[in-house]
Design a protein around this motif. Structure first.
Motif, PDB file in Angstrom:
ATOM      1  N   PHE A 255       4.346   2.824  26.360  1.00 28.05           N
ATOM      2  CA  PHE A 255       3.556   3.981  26.104  1.00 28.05           C
ATOM      3  C   PHE A 255       4.549   5.146  26.185  1.00 28.05           C
ATOM      4  N   ALA A 256       4.300   6.189  25.355  1.00 30.53           N
ATOM      5  CA  ALA A 256       5.005   7.240  25.674  1.00 30.53           C
ATOM      6  C   ALA A 256       4.148   8.295  25.808  1.00 30.53           C
ATOM      7  N   GLY A 257       2.826   8.241  26.062  1.00 26.89           N
ATOM      8  CA  GLY A 257       1.988   9.284  26.369  1.00 26.89           C
ATOM      9  C   GLY A 257       0.822   8.566  26.810  1.00 26.89           C
ATOM     10  N   LEU A 258      -0.472   9.169  26.682  1.00 21.78           N
ATOM     11  CA  LEU A 258      -1.603   8.539  27.061  1.00 21.78           C
ATOM     12  C   LEU A 258      -2.088   7.342  26.111  1.00 21.78           C
ATOM     13  N   THR A 259      -1.899   7.330  25.061  1.00 20.52           N
ATOM     14  CA  THR A 259      -2.311   6.368  24.120  1.00 20.52           C
ATOM     15  C   THR A 259      -1.250   6.046  22.955  1.00 20.52           C
ATOM     16  N   GLY A 260      -0.329   6.921  22.928  1.00 19.37           N
ATOM     17  CA  GLY A 260       0.693   6.850  21.999  1.00 19.37           C
ATOM     18  C   GLY A 260       1.832   5.969  22.432  1.00 19.37           C
ATOM     19  N   PHE A 261       2.376   4.719  21.453  1.00 23.47           N
ATOM     20  CA  PHE A 261       3.408   3.920  21.770  1.00 23.47           C
ATOM     21  C   PHE A 261       4.787   4.665  21.647  1.00 23.47           C
ATOM     22  N   ALA A 262       5.658   4.202  22.470  1.00 25.91           N
ATOM     23  CA  ALA A 262       6.853   4.585  22.265  1.00 25.91           C
ATOM     24  C   ALA A 262       7.322   4.074  21.024  1.00 25.91           C
TER      25      ALA A 262
ATOM     26  N   CYS B 274      15.121  -3.332  26.052  1.00 29.64           N
ATOM     27  CA  CYS B 274      15.463  -4.255  25.300  1.00 29.64           C
ATOM     28  C   CYS B 274      15.614  -3.831  23.668  1.00 29.64           C
ATOM     29  N   GLY B 275      15.225  -2.706  23.483  1.00 28.55           N
ATOM     30  CA  GLY B 275      15.296  -2.207  22.059  1.00 28.55           C
ATOM     31  C   GLY B 275      14.198  -2.750  21.070  1.00 28.55           C
ATOM     32  N   LEU B 276      13.203  -3.540  21.471  1.00 24.34           N
ATOM     33  CA  LEU B 276      12.196  -4.059  20.637  1.00 24.34           C
ATOM     34  C   LEU B 276      11.433  -2.612  19.892  1.00 24.34           C
ATOM     35  N   ASP B 277      11.445  -2.764  18.538  1.00 21.65           N
ATOM     36  CA  ASP B 277      11.107  -1.742  17.935  1.00 21.65           C
ATOM     37  C   ASP B 277       9.196  -1.584  17.927  1.00 21.65           C
ATOM     38  N   PHE B 278       8.683  -0.893  18.534  1.00 19.69           N
ATOM     39  CA  PHE B 278       7.226  -0.900  18.671  1.00 19.69           C
ATOM     40  C   PHE B 278       6.760  -0.235  17.457  1.00 19.69           C
ATOM     41  N   ALA B 279       7.461   0.533  16.792  1.00 21.24           N
ATOM     42  CA  ALA B 279       7.037   1.146  15.440  1.00 21.24           C
ATOM     43  C   ALA B 279       6.607   0.074  14.308  1.00 21.24           C
ATOM     44  N   SER B 280       7.320  -0.982  14.334  1.00 20.86           N
ATOM     45  CA  SER B 280       7.236  -2.032  13.334  1.00 20.86           C
ATOM     46  C   SER B 280       5.755  -2.852  13.522  1.00 20.86           C
TER      47      SER B 280
ATOM     48  N   ALA C 221      -2.536  -2.193  23.511  1.00 17.98           N
ATOM     49  CA  ALA C 221      -1.340  -2.951  24.022  1.00 17.98           C
ATOM     50  C   ALA C 221      -1.720  -4.370  23.963  1.00 17.98           C
ATOM     51  N   ALA C 222      -2.999  -4.804  24.146  1.00 15.55           N
ATOM     52  CA  ALA C 222      -3.213  -6.316  23.774  1.00 15.55           C
ATOM     53  C   ALA C 222      -3.013  -6.570  22.520  1.00 15.55           C
ATOM     54  N   LEU C 223      -3.135  -5.780  21.518  1.00 15.47           N
ATOM     55  CA  LEU C 223      -3.163  -6.204  20.125  1.00 15.47           C
ATOM     56  C   LEU C 223      -1.786  -6.074  19.758  1.00 15.47           C
ATOM     57  N   LEU C 224      -0.818  -5.291  20.270  1.00 15.79           N
ATOM     58  CA  LEU C 224       0.456  -5.202  20.085  1.00 15.79           C
ATOM     59  C   LEU C 224       1.196  -6.475  20.640  1.00 15.79           C
TER      60      LEU C 224
END
Length: 125
Positions: free
Chosen positions: A31-38, A44-50, A107-110
């Motif tokens: 997480f980068a904020g309260l509920t927003g993903f980084a 490790c560089g895993l792309d969370f935006a994908s 987080a669980a869904l990701l």
């Protein structure tokens, strides 16, 4: 938040969900904020935006938090009959349940999308 030590082993679903850990390396970078993903994992560089978490967690959370707050308010009113302003306590309770519930649900869904390599469906012709 400080980063958890990276052991190279993937975390469990519970650890990744409740602590906001990267599903690949276990660093506390989800997480980068309260509920927003980084945008990606700093370790490790895993792309969370994908990953496409969508609105699924929010839709279920509205029903769950709404039921908890409504039942709690009704029970409080029936048992104690407090003045109206006492019910203002349900505003921060509802907000806290929503924010932390969204963190847990997203987080669980990701984590599950990563673990099962879930991707957008394609029609085979």
């Amino acid at each position: 938040m400080s980063e958890a030590p990276v052991t190279g082993a993937a975390p469990s679903l519970a650890a990744a969900t409740f602590e906001g850990l990267c599903p690949r390396c276990g660093a506390r970078t989800l997480f980068a904020g309260l509920t927003g993903f980084a945008p990606n994992c700093r370790s490790c560089g895993l792309d969370f935006a994908s990953f496409n978490v969508g609105d699924g967690p929010a839709a279920f959370l509205i029903l769950i938090v709404g039921a908890i707050v409504a039942v709690g308010a009704i029970l409080l009113d029936q048992v104690m009959s407090p003045p109206w302003w006492v019910h203002l306590v349900w505003l921060p309770v509802g907000m806290a349940l929503t924010i932390y519930g969204l963190r847990i649900g997203k987080a669980a869904l990701l984590f599950q999308e990563y673990r099962h390599r879930a991707r957008e469906g394609q029609i085979v012709k």
